[in-house]
Design a protein around this motif. Structure first.
Motif, PDB file in Angstrom:
ATOM      1  N   VAL A  25     -45.903 -24.011 -12.765  1.00 56.87           N
ATOM      2  CA  VAL A  25     -47.124 -24.614 -13.427  1.00 56.87           C
ATOM      3  C   VAL A  25     -48.482 -24.522 -12.733  1.00 56.87           C
ATOM      4  CG1 VAL A  25     -47.827 -26.992 -14.318  1.00 56.87           C
ATOM      5  CG2 VAL A  25     -45.389 -26.251 -14.023  1.00 56.87           C
ATOM      6  N   PRO A  26     -49.205 -23.596 -12.905  1.00 57.15           N
ATOM      7  CA  PRO A  26     -50.442 -23.226 -12.048  1.00 57.15           C
ATOM      8  C   PRO A  26     -51.336 -24.285 -12.003  1.00 57.15           C
ATOM      9  CG  PRO A  26     -50.605 -21.855 -14.128  1.00 57.15           C
ATOM     10  CD  PRO A  26     -49.262 -22.718 -14.195  1.00 57.15           C
ATOM     11  N   GLY A  27     -51.942 -24.447 -10.605  1.00 61.45           N
ATOM     12  CA  GLY A  27     -53.192 -25.243 -10.608  1.00 61.45           C
ATOM     13  C   GLY A  27     -54.515 -24.802 -11.284  1.00 61.45           C
ATOM     14  N   THR A  28     -55.377 -25.284 -11.590  1.00 64.40           N
ATOM     15  CA  THR A  28     -56.594 -24.915 -12.130  1.00 64.40           C
ATOM     16  C   THR A  28     -57.885 -25.224 -11.241  1.00 64.40           C
ATOM     17  OG1 THR A  28     -57.235 -27.483 -12.997  1.00 64.40           O
ATOM     18  CG2 THR A  28     -55.560 -25.836 -14.370  1.00 64.40           C
ATOM     19  N   PHE A  29     -58.925 -24.506 -11.744  1.00 61.85           N
ATOM     20  CA  PHE A  29     -60.139 -24.623 -11.071  1.00 61.85           C
ATOM     21  C   PHE A  29     -61.163 -24.751 -12.069  1.00 61.85           C
ATOM     22  CE2 PHE A  29     -59.593 -20.017 -11.678  1.00 61.85           C
ATOM     23  CZ  PHE A  29     -60.691 -19.563 -12.163  1.00 61.85           C
ATOM     24  N   ASP A  30     -62.575 -25.142 -11.868  1.00 62.14           N
ATOM     25  CA  ASP A  30     -63.610 -25.269 -12.728  1.00 62.14           C
ATOM     26  C   ASP A  30     -64.560 -24.212 -12.449  1.00 62.14           C
ATOM     27  OD1 ASP A  30     -62.676 -27.886 -13.683  1.00 62.14           O
ATOM     28  OD2 ASP A  30     -63.563 -29.106 -12.302  1.00 62.14           O
ATOM     29  N   LEU A  31     -65.249 -23.770 -13.452  1.00 67.27           N
ATOM     30  CA  LEU A  31     -66.078 -22.577 -13.460  1.00 67.27           C
ATOM     31  C   LEU A  31     -66.951 -23.007 -14.664  1.00 67.27           C
ATOM     32  CD1 LEU A  31     -66.708 -19.795 -12.198  1.00 67.27           C
ATOM     33  CD2 LEU A  31     -65.330 -18.870 -14.149  1.00 67.27           C
TER      34      LEU A  31
ATOM     35  N   PRO B 229     -71.555 -17.872 -17.971  1.00 67.60           N
ATOM     36  CA  PRO B 229     -72.568 -18.052 -16.743  1.00 67.60           C
ATOM     37  C   PRO B 229     -73.852 -18.562 -17.519  1.00 67.60           C
ATOM     38  CG  PRO B 229     -71.617 -15.780 -16.655  1.00 67.60           C
ATOM     39  CD  PRO B 229     -71.006 -16.562 -18.033  1.00 67.60           C
ATOM     40  N   ARG B 230     -74.633 -19.248 -16.492  1.00 68.44           N
ATOM     41  CA  ARG B 230     -75.866 -20.320 -16.662  1.00 68.44           C
ATOM     42  C   ARG B 230     -75.969 -20.948 -18.316  1.00 68.44           C
ATOM     43  NH1 ARG B 230     -76.201 -15.523 -14.501  1.00 68.44           N
ATOM     44  NH2 ARG B 230     -76.738 -14.212 -16.328  1.00 68.44           N
ATOM     45  N   SER B 231     -74.796 -21.351 -18.710  1.00 72.46           N
ATOM     46  CA  SER B 231     -74.519 -21.925 -20.008  1.00 72.46           C
ATOM     47  C   SER B 231     -74.529 -23.432 -19.705  1.00 72.46           C
ATOM     48  CB  SER B 231     -73.208 -21.717 -20.775  1.00 72.46           C
ATOM     49  OG  SER B 231     -72.076 -22.270 -20.016  1.00 72.46           O
ATOM     50  N   GLY B 232     -74.387 -23.948 -18.549  1.00 73.13           N
ATOM     51  CA  GLY B 232     -74.243 -25.354 -18.503  1.00 73.13           C
ATOM     52  C   GLY B 232     -72.854 -25.876 -18.708  1.00 73.13           C
ATOM     53  N   LYS B 233     -72.004 -25.282 -19.366  1.00 77.76           N
ATOM     54  CA  LYS B 233     -70.695 -25.529 -19.754  1.00 77.76           C
ATOM     55  C   LYS B 233     -69.705 -25.489 -18.519  1.00 77.76           C
ATOM     56  CE  LYS B 233     -71.121 -24.725 -24.595  1.00 77.76           C
ATOM     57  NZ  LYS B 233     -70.641 -23.989 -25.491  1.00 77.76           N
ATOM     58  N   VAL B 234     -68.956 -26.298 -18.200  1.00 75.85           N
ATOM     59  CA  VAL B 234     -67.930 -26.004 -17.236  1.00 75.85           C
ATOM     60  C   VAL B 234     -66.577 -26.148 -17.734  1.00 75.85           C
ATOM     61  CG1 VAL B 234     -66.719 -27.119 -14.908  1.00 75.85           C
ATOM     62  CG2 VAL B 234     -69.226 -27.182 -15.337  1.00 75.85           C
TER      63      VAL B 234
ATOM     64  N   MET C 218     -54.569 -13.152 -11.376  1.00 74.10           N
ATOM     65  CA  MET C 218     -55.606 -13.972 -10.982  1.00 74.10           C
ATOM     66  C   MET C 218     -56.021 -14.816 -12.328  1.00 74.10           C
ATOM     67  SD  MET C 218     -57.641 -12.737  -7.527  1.00 74.10           S
ATOM     68  CE  MET C 218     -57.380 -10.957  -8.112  1.00 74.10           C
ATOM     69  N   GLY C 219     -56.550 -16.053 -12.545  1.00 76.10           N
ATOM     70  CA  GLY C 219     -56.705 -16.548 -13.611  1.00 76.10           C
ATOM     71  C   GLY C 219     -58.391 -16.658 -14.020  1.00 76.10           C
ATOM     72  N   GLY C 220     -58.929 -16.902 -15.038  1.00 73.86           N
ATOM     73  CA  GLY C 220     -60.205 -16.988 -15.127  1.00 73.86           C
ATOM     74  C   GLY C 220     -60.567 -15.810 -15.914  1.00 73.86           C
ATOM     75  N   PRO C 221     -61.666 -16.037 -16.620  1.00 74.44           N
ATOM     76  CA  PRO C 221     -62.514 -14.866 -17.394  1.00 74.44           C
ATOM     77  C   PRO C 221     -62.713 -13.597 -16.811  1.00 74.44           C
ATOM     78  CG  PRO C 221     -64.052 -16.490 -16.980  1.00 74.44           C
ATOM     79  CD  PRO C 221     -62.803 -17.134 -16.409  1.00 74.44           C
ATOM     80  N   PHE C 222     -63.013 -13.394 -15.614  1.00 77.62           N
ATOM     81  CA  PHE C 222     -63.510 -12.194 -14.767  1.00 77.62           C
ATOM     82  C   PHE C 222     -62.195 -11.438 -14.969  1.00 77.62           C
ATOM     83  CE2 PHE C 222     -63.614  -9.583 -11.141  1.00 77.62           C
ATOM     84  CZ  PHE C 222     -64.639  -8.621 -11.400  1.00 77.62           C
ATOM     85  N   TRP C 223     -60.992 -11.753 -14.776  1.00 78.67           N
ATOM     86  CA  TRP C 223     -59.807 -11.328 -14.587  1.00 78.67           C
ATOM     87  C   TRP C 223     -59.069 -10.950 -15.839  1.00 78.67           C
ATOM     88  CZ3 TRP C 223     -59.673  -8.773 -10.064  1.00 78.67           C
ATOM     89  CH2 TRP C 223     -60.412  -9.318  -8.969  1.00 78.67           C
ATOM     90  N   ALA C 224     -59.371 -11.890 -16.778  1.00 74.68           N
ATOM     91  CA  ALA C 224     -58.575 -11.729 -17.852  1.00 74.68           C
ATOM     92  C   ALA C 224     -58.049 -10.440 -18.850  1.00 74.68           C
ATOM     93  CB  ALA C 224     -59.102 -12.717 -18.956  1.00 74.68           C
TER      94      ALA C 224
ATOM     95  N   PRO D 192     -56.610 -21.470 -15.309  1.00 75.94           N
ATOM     96  CA  PRO D 192     -55.524 -21.491 -14.211  1.00 75.94           C
ATOM     97  C   PRO D 192     -55.781 -20.671 -13.252  1.00 75.94           C
ATOM     98  CG  PRO D 192     -55.149 -20.216 -16.097  1.00 75.94           C
ATOM     99  CD  PRO D 192     -56.280 -20.609 -16.485  1.00 75.94           C
ATOM    100  N   GLU D 193     -55.279 -21.198 -11.846  1.00 73.55           N
ATOM    101  CA  GLU D 193     -55.532 -20.520 -10.546  1.00 73.55           C
ATOM    102  C   GLU D 193     -54.989 -19.012 -10.874  1.00 73.55           C
ATOM    103  OE1 GLU D 193     -56.574 -21.154  -7.464  1.00 73.55           O
ATOM    104  OE2 GLU D 193     -56.865 -23.159  -7.685  1.00 73.55           O
ATOM    105  N   VAL D 194     -53.476 -18.908 -11.518  1.00 66.03           N
ATOM    106  CA  VAL D 194     -53.117 -17.700 -11.801  1.00 66.03           C
ATOM    107  C   VAL D 194     -52.656 -18.148 -13.388  1.00 66.03           C
ATOM    108  CG1 VAL D 194     -52.210 -17.162  -9.696  1.00 66.03           C
ATOM    109  CG2 VAL D 194     -50.722 -18.533 -10.972  1.00 66.03           C
ATOM    110  N   ASP D 195     -52.662 -16.971 -14.112  1.00 67.86           N
ATOM    111  CA  ASP D 195     -52.183 -17.105 -15.426  1.00 67.86           C
ATOM    112  C   ASP D 195     -50.765 -16.530 -15.937  1.00 67.86           C
ATOM    113  OD1 ASP D 195     -52.947 -14.276 -15.561  1.00 67.86           O
ATOM    114  OD2 ASP D 195     -54.920 -14.492 -16.628  1.00 67.86           O
ATOM    115  N   ARG D 196     -50.439 -15.538 -15.149  1.00 67.89           N
ATOM    116  CA  ARG D 196     -49.108 -15.491 -15.197  1.00 67.89           C
ATOM    117  C   ARG D 196     -48.497 -14.886 -13.562  1.00 67.89           C
ATOM    118  NH1 ARG D 196     -52.288 -11.827 -17.647  1.00 67.89           N
ATOM    119  NH2 ARG D 196     -52.029  -9.554 -17.058  1.00 67.89           N
ATOM    120  N   VAL D 197     -47.143 -14.973 -13.682  1.00 73.29           N
ATOM    121  CA  VAL D 197     -46.588 -14.470 -12.297  1.00 73.29           C
ATOM    122  C   VAL D 197     -45.503 -13.868 -12.638  1.00 73.29           C
ATOM    123  CG1 VAL D 197     -45.270 -15.626 -10.354  1.00 73.29           C
ATOM    124  CG2 VAL D 197     -47.233 -16.820 -11.307  1.00 73.29           C
ATOM    125  N   ALA D 198     -45.036 -12.668 -11.792  1.00 72.20           N
ATOM    126  CA  ALA D 198     -43.851 -11.952 -12.133  1.00 72.20           C
ATOM    127  C   ALA D 198     -43.370 -11.345 -10.671  1.00 72.20           C
ATOM    128  CB  ALA D 198     -44.481 -10.579 -12.815  1.00 72.20           C
ATOM    129  N   TRP D 199     -42.135 -10.468 -10.639  1.00 70.77           N
ATOM    130  CA  TRP D 199     -41.724  -9.752  -9.756  1.00 70.77           C
ATOM    131  C   TRP D 199     -41.922  -8.516  -9.964  1.00 70.77           C
ATOM    132  CZ3 TRP D 199     -39.997 -12.081  -5.449  1.00 70.77           C
ATOM    133  CH2 TRP D 199     -39.355 -13.376  -5.471  1.00 70.77           C
TER     134      TRP D 199
END
Length: 157
Positions: free
Chosen positions: A101-107, A111-116, A26-32, A120-127
């Motif tokens: 080529v993963p899709g993206t989402f805005d966040l 938090p509470r910075s006003g910066k969006v 899973m992409g994004g800072p929480f999962w990094a 990536p939806e996923v930052d890597r994929v593997a078997w």
């Protein structure tokens, strides 16, 4: 209040006599910085009036940037995960994770910075083989691995 619903596809392949599944981290800072229980099958929420199988196909394409491979979808049922119902289908197919080529989402980040920012939806994929996948996959989705393993003979070509 209606129950939120998601749907996704669990790609599997046979390699060296064992079953492997394709998971996305899973992409994004929480999962990094997480690895264990931080991977998911490509899935997402249903649009209003959308059929679950159609949503699973759409989400696969949105998250991985690839069309759904040809082949029959085999139902793995539903599970409750984080307050919503998640339906999944197994699909036997092989694809190269490097072609994704993963899709993206805005966040808003931080938090509470006003910066969006875009992530990536996923930052890597593997078997992964089923034992490793059990460690990597978020807990709420692990039952899909059990159902895939139980149905193994039905899926034999």
């Amino acid at each position: 209040m209606a129950v939120r619903r998601s749907a996704g596809l669990l790609l599997f392949r046979r390699s060296a006599g064992r079953v492997e599944v394709l998971l996305g981290h899973m992409g994004g800072p929480f999962w990094a910085k997480k690895d264990e229980a931080a991977w998911s099958l490509p899935k997402g929420e249903l649009d209003e009036g959308e059929e679950p199988e159609a949503a699973a196909r759409r989400e696969f394409t949105e998250e991985l940037g690839l069309p759904v491979p040809d082949g029959p979808l085999r139902p793995l049922g539903e599970v409750r995960q984080s307050g919503k119902l998640v339906a999944a289908w197994a699909l036997e197919a092989d694809l190269d994770p490097d072609t994704i080529v993963p899709g993206t989402f805005d966040l808003e980040w931080p938090p509470r910075s006003g910066k969006v920012q875009q992530f990536p939806e996923v930052d890597r994929v593997a078997w992964f083989d089923l034992d490793t996948a059990r460690e990597k996959l978020v807990k709420g989705q692990r039952v899909f691995l059990d159902r895939l393993a139980e149905a193994g003979q039905q899926f034999a070509e």
